[in-house]
Write a protein that holds these residues in place. Structure first.
Motif, PDB file in Angstrom:
ATOM      1  N   ARG A  30      37.118  47.720  53.444  1.00 50.26           N
ATOM      2  CA  ARG A  30      37.133  49.165  53.662  1.00 50.26           C
ATOM      3  C   ARG A  30      36.470  49.503  55.000  1.00 50.26           C
ATOM      4  NH1 ARG A  30      34.717  50.399  49.402  1.00 50.26           N
ATOM      5  NH2 ARG A  30      36.523  50.790  48.053  1.00 50.26           N
ATOM      6  N   ALA A  31      35.391  48.802  55.331  1.00 50.19           N
ATOM      7  CA  ALA A  31      34.697  49.053  56.603  1.00 50.19           C
ATOM      8  C   ALA A  31      35.560  48.667  57.792  1.00 50.19           C
ATOM      9  CB  ALA A  31      33.377  48.280  56.632  1.00 50.19           C
ATOM     10  N   LEU A  32      36.417  47.663  57.625  1.00 53.13           N
ATOM     11  CA  LEU A  32      37.290  47.232  58.715  1.00 53.13           C
ATOM     12  C   LEU A  32      38.545  48.086  58.828  1.00 53.13           C
ATOM     13  CD1 LEU A  32      37.004  43.363  58.266  1.00 53.13           C
ATOM     14  CD2 LEU A  32      36.036  44.751  60.114  1.00 53.13           C
ATOM     15  N   GLY A  33      38.679  49.072  57.958  1.00 44.55           N
ATOM     16  CA  GLY A  33      39.791  49.999  58.083  1.00 44.55           C
ATOM     17  C   GLY A  33      41.000  49.691  57.227  1.00 44.55           C
ATOM     18  N   ALA A  34      40.857  48.814  56.244  1.00 45.32           N
ATOM     19  CA  ALA A  34      41.984  48.499  55.363  1.00 45.32           C
ATOM     20  C   ALA A  34      42.372  49.729  54.554  1.00 45.32           C
ATOM     21  CB  ALA A  34      41.614  47.347  54.431  1.00 45.32           C
ATOM     22  N   GLY A  35      43.674  49.953  54.393  1.00 44.23           N
ATOM     23  CA  GLY A  35      44.156  51.111  53.667  1.00 44.23           C
ATOM     24  C   GLY A  35      43.980  50.960  52.162  1.00 44.23           C
ATOM     25  N   THR A  36      44.234  52.053  51.455  1.00 40.80           N
ATOM     26  CA  THR A  36      44.079  52.048  49.998  1.00 40.80           C
ATOM     27  C   THR A  36      45.018  51.040  49.336  1.00 40.80           C
ATOM     28  OG1 THR A  36      43.404  54.376  50.002  1.00 40.80           O
ATOM     29  CG2 THR A  36      44.219  53.455  47.915  1.00 40.80           C
ATOM     30  N   GLY A  37      46.268  51.025  49.770  1.00 42.18           N
ATOM     31  CA  GLY A  37      47.231  50.107  49.182  1.00 42.18           C
ATOM     32  C   GLY A  37      46.848  48.660  49.387  1.00 42.18           C
ATOM     33  N   ARG A  38      46.403  48.329  50.583  1.00 40.46           N
ATOM     34  CA  ARG A  38      46.001  46.946  50.864  1.00 40.46           C
ATOM     35  C   ARG A  38      44.781  46.549  50.053  1.00 40.46           C
ATOM     36  NH1 ARG A  38      46.971  43.169  54.728  1.00 40.46           N
ATOM     37  NH2 ARG A  38      45.299  41.687  55.164  1.00 40.46           N
ATOM     38  N   LEU A  39      43.814  47.446  49.940  1.00 40.43           N
ATOM     39  CA  LEU A  39      42.618  47.135  49.169  1.00 40.43           C
ATOM     40  C   LEU A  39      42.947  46.943  47.687  1.00 40.43           C
ATOM     41  CD1 LEU A  39      39.999  49.584  50.721  1.00 40.43           C
ATOM     42  CD2 LEU A  39      39.996  47.088  50.887  1.00 40.43           C
ATOM     43  N   MET A  40      43.826  47.792  47.170  1.00 40.70           N
ATOM     44  CA  MET A  40      44.121  47.738  45.741  1.00 40.70           C
ATOM     45  C   MET A  40      44.946  46.508  45.372  1.00 40.70           C
ATOM     46  SD  MET A  40      44.889  51.785  44.948  1.00 40.70           S
ATOM     47  CE  MET A  40      45.304  51.475  43.234  1.00 40.70           C
ATOM     48  N   PHE A  41      45.968  46.214  46.180  1.00 37.87           N
ATOM     49  CA  PHE A  41      46.910  45.170  45.787  1.00 37.87           C
ATOM     50  C   PHE A  41      46.623  43.805  46.414  1.00 37.87           C
ATOM     51  CE2 PHE A  41      49.228  49.120  45.062  1.00 37.87           C
ATOM     52  CZ  PHE A  41      49.703  48.916  43.773  1.00 37.87           C
ATOM     53  N   ARG A  42      45.860  43.762  47.497  1.00 43.63           N
ATOM     54  CA  ARG A  42      45.563  42.482  48.132  1.00 43.63           C
ATOM     55  C   ARG A  42      44.166  41.973  47.808  1.00 43.63           C
ATOM     56  NH1 ARG A  42      48.620  41.090  52.594  1.00 43.63           N
ATOM     57  NH2 ARG A  42      47.352  39.180  52.522  1.00 43.63           N
ATOM     58  N   HIS A  43      43.250  42.855  47.521  1.00 43.72           N
ATOM     59  CA  HIS A  43      41.866  42.438  47.295  1.00 43.72           C
ATOM     60  C   HIS A  43      41.405  42.673  45.848  1.00 43.72           C
ATOM     61  CE1 HIS A  43      41.213  41.739  51.577  1.00 43.72           C
ATOM     62  NE2 HIS A  43      41.784  42.912  51.821  1.00 43.72           N
ATOM     63  N   ILE A  44      41.705  43.847  45.295  1.00 44.40           N
ATOM     64  CA  ILE A  44      41.192  44.176  43.969  1.00 44.40           C
ATOM     65  C   ILE A  44      42.063  43.590  42.868  1.00 44.40           C
ATOM     66  CG2 ILE A  44      40.727  46.066  42.372  1.00 44.40           C
ATOM     67  CD1 ILE A  44      39.848  47.750  44.727  1.00 44.40           C
ATOM     68  N   LEU A  45      43.370  43.801  42.931  1.00 48.14           N
ATOM     69  CA  LEU A  45      44.262  43.365  41.856  1.00 48.14           C
ATOM     70  C   LEU A  45      44.181  41.860  41.568  1.00 48.14           C
ATOM     71  CD1 LEU A  45      46.435  44.031  39.781  1.00 48.14           C
ATOM     72  CD2 LEU A  45      48.150  43.762  41.591  1.00 48.14           C
ATOM     73  N   PRO A  46      44.257  40.974  42.563  1.00 46.21           N
ATOM     74  CA  PRO A  46      44.189  39.534  42.244  1.00 46.21           C
ATOM     75  C   PRO A  46      42.889  39.119  41.569  1.00 46.21           C
ATOM     76  CG  PRO A  46      45.001  39.878  44.482  1.00 46.21           C
ATOM     77  CD  PRO A  46      44.492  41.193  44.007  1.00 46.21           C
ATOM     78  N   ASN A  47      41.810  39.850  41.819  1.00 48.75           N
ATOM     79  CA  ASN A  47      40.523  39.489  41.248  1.00 48.75           C
ATOM     80  C   ASN A  47      40.205  40.238  39.962  1.00 48.75           C
ATOM     81  OD1 ASN A  47      39.168  37.689  43.450  1.00 48.75           O
ATOM     82  ND2 ASN A  47      40.036  39.415  44.578  1.00 48.75           N
ATOM     83  N   ALA A  48      41.048  41.215  39.596  1.00 47.14           N
ATOM     84  CA  ALA A  48      40.816  41.980  38.367  1.00 47.14           C
ATOM     85  C   ALA A  48      41.865  41.698  37.300  1.00 47.14           C
ATOM     86  CB  ALA A  48      40.794  43.478  38.684  1.00 47.14           C
ATOM     87  N   ILE A  49      42.866  40.884  37.624  1.00 46.94           N
ATOM     88  CA  ILE A  49      44.001  40.700  36.721  1.00 46.94           C
ATOM     89  C   ILE A  49      43.720  39.711  35.603  1.00 46.94           C
ATOM     90  CG2 ILE A  49      45.087  38.786  37.958  1.00 46.94           C
ATOM     91  CD1 ILE A  49      46.890  41.842  36.468  1.00 46.94           C
ATOM     92  N   ALA A  50      42.711  38.855  35.749  1.00 44.23           N
ATOM     93  CA  ALA A  50      42.470  37.792  34.768  1.00 44.23           C
ATOM     94  C   ALA A  50      42.262  38.333  33.352  1.00 44.23           C
ATOM     95  CB  ALA A  50      41.277  36.932  35.207  1.00 44.23           C
ATOM     96  N   PRO A  51      41.364  39.286  33.112  1.00 43.76           N
ATOM     97  CA  PRO A  51      41.196  39.783  31.736  1.00 43.76           C
ATOM     98  C   PRO A  51      42.439  40.466  31.204  1.00 43.76           C
ATOM     99  CG  PRO A  51      39.932  41.110  33.284  1.00 43.76           C
ATOM    100  CD  PRO A  51      40.395  39.922  34.033  1.00 43.76           C
ATOM    101  N   VAL A  52      43.240  41.065  32.080  1.00 43.79           N
ATOM    102  CA  VAL A  52      44.477  41.713  31.649  1.00 43.79           C
ATOM    103  C   VAL A  52      45.463  40.671  31.137  1.00 43.79           C
ATOM    104  CG1 VAL A  52      46.457  43.068  32.438  1.00 43.79           C
ATOM    105  CG2 VAL A  52      44.158  43.670  33.201  1.00 43.79           C
ATOM    106  N   ILE A  53      45.558  39.546  31.822  1.00 40.90           N
ATOM    107  CA  ILE A  53      46.460  38.473  31.396  1.00 40.90           C
ATOM    108  C   ILE A  53      46.054  37.956  30.023  1.00 40.90           C
ATOM    109  CG2 ILE A  53      47.172  36.108  31.898  1.00 40.90           C
ATOM    110  CD1 ILE A  53      47.102  36.797  34.842  1.00 40.90           C
ATOM    111  N   VAL A  54      44.763  37.810  29.799  1.00 41.43           N
ATOM    112  CA  VAL A  54      44.281  37.336  28.499  1.00 41.43           C
ATOM    113  C   VAL A  54      44.666  38.309  27.395  1.00 41.43           C
ATOM    114  CG1 VAL A  54      42.232  36.803  27.153  1.00 41.43           C
ATOM    115  CG2 VAL A  54      42.389  36.040  29.526  1.00 41.43           C
ATOM    116  N   VAL A  55      44.392  39.589  27.603  1.00 40.11           N
ATOM    117  CA  VAL A  55      44.694  40.596  26.585  1.00 40.11           C
ATOM    118  C   VAL A  55      46.196  40.684  26.349  1.00 40.11           C
ATOM    119  CG1 VAL A  55      44.582  43.057  26.064  1.00 40.11           C
ATOM    120  CG2 VAL A  55      42.614  41.913  27.058  1.00 40.11           C
ATOM    121  N   ALA A  56      46.992  40.624  27.413  1.00 45.23           N
ATOM    122  CA  ALA A  56      48.441  40.735  27.277  1.00 45.23           C
ATOM    123  C   ALA A  56      49.018  39.550  26.517  1.00 45.23           C
ATOM    124  CB  ALA A  56      49.081  40.840  28.654  1.00 45.23           C
ATOM    125  N   THR A  57      48.496  38.357  26.761  1.00 44.93           N
ATOM    126  CA  THR A  57      49.004  37.168  26.077  1.00 44.93           C
ATOM    127  C   THR A  57      48.736  37.242  24.585  1.00 44.93           C
ATOM    128  OG1 THR A  57      48.544  35.875  28.081  1.00 44.93           O
ATOM    129  CG2 THR A  57      48.968  34.655  26.063  1.00 44.93           C
TER     130      THR A  57
END
Length: 304
Positions: free
Chosen positions: A202-229
């Protein structure tokens, strides 16, 4: 001597320098777990059975012969044949119907899980990332849907359809089943968005979409995969329950729930009519729950 020491040390250095990720560690852990291997083999068999049922039997699951096959008992000598599991009250092969019934259950389970994961995941990610008023509004909407019992709500929704097919059941369960995924994703995003790499991006100027889908989503998806399975097995059981109650799938669709419902009329005289579709349903649900448990244990470092 120096060359020998160098050759001894280099492999260890290379091993230490190998990049290790959560997913890599999880995969290495899963391969050593018997529960994962057993459930994966069962699920693979069920998927192949759903896609290519004719590879397992050449019997017609809809062919009824009341004169010759009315409640005929299982024939242990007719392995993989039409009479292996016996015949139902309409003279249809139970083995063929068990094989072909996997298609409806697997289809409902996979598509409902995909729908609730996408809908709940995006909703939870937006709520957790933006917070404030956005989070408050979305959380109240989630609470409203969460308060509607899944089966009861599906009963009401399915009554609105003139013909109830696999896709009708997928829509009904998908509309009501996304709330748990949304809550899990929201909690994971609230934790991940405080991480240093997100703050730095965010400090380097990354946009909302990039932060959400490139940085946050890959690191937050693990518990979702467990629950979905784990939930996938529950959606298969929900479809069978709705079909058993006469609100889910309808003939000519072949479903384990429909066969279980039909078998209750002759359960005392021919219990095998109920046993085989019920056993297939139980094994399928158990396989997905076992897979989810194995994935949960592999992705949670505290459980290793």
């Amino acid at each position: 001597m120096a060359v020998e020491l160098e050759t001894l040390v280099e492999p260890d250095v290379e091993k230490r320098e190998e990049a290790r990720s959560l997913w890599g560690d999880a995969w290495r852990d899963l391969r050593r777990r018997p529960i994962f291997l057993i459930s994966a083999v069962l699920i693979l068999l069920l998927v192949v059975m759903a896609v290519f049922p004719y590879a397992f039997t050449d019997a017609d699951p809809r062919r009824a012969d009341l004169v010759n096959n009315y409640l005929r008992r299982p024939d242990s000598g007719d392995v993989f044949g039409a009479g292996w599991f016996g015949y139902d009250a309409q003279g249809r092969s139970i083995f063929a119907r068990v094989i072909y019934g996997a298609r409806a259950s697997i289809t409902v389970g996979i598509f409902v899980t995909a729908a609730v994961t996408v809908l709940g995941g995006l909703t939870g990610m937006v709520a957790g990332y933006f917070g404030g008023a956005v989070d408050a509004v979305i959380s109240r909407i989630v609470d409203i849907f969460f308060g509607i019992p899944l089966l009861l709500g599906a009963l009401v929704l399915l009554n609105a359809f003139s013909t109830r097919t696999v896709w009708s059941v997928v829509i009904a369960l998908g509309v009501l089943g996304w709330t748990q995924i949304a809550r899990v994703m929201r909690g994971a995003v609230l934790t991940v968005k405080q991480a240093d790499y997100v703050v730095a991006g965010r400090a380097l100027g990354a946009g909302t979409g990039r932060l959400m889908f490139r940085h946050i989503l890959p690191n937050a998806i693990a518990p979702v995969i467990v629950v979905a399975t784990i939930a996938l097995g529950g959606y298969i059981a929900a479809e069978a329950t709705l079909s058993f109650l006469g609100i889910g799938l309808q003939d000519p669709t072949i479903s384990w729930g429909i066969d279980i419902s039909s078998a209750q009329k002759v359960i005392r005289t021919a219990p095998y009519v109920l046993f085989f579709p019920a056993a297939a349903l139980s094994v399928t649900v158990l396989a997905f729950i076992m897979l989810g448990d194995a994935v949960r244990d592999a992705l949670d470092p505290k459980l290793r």
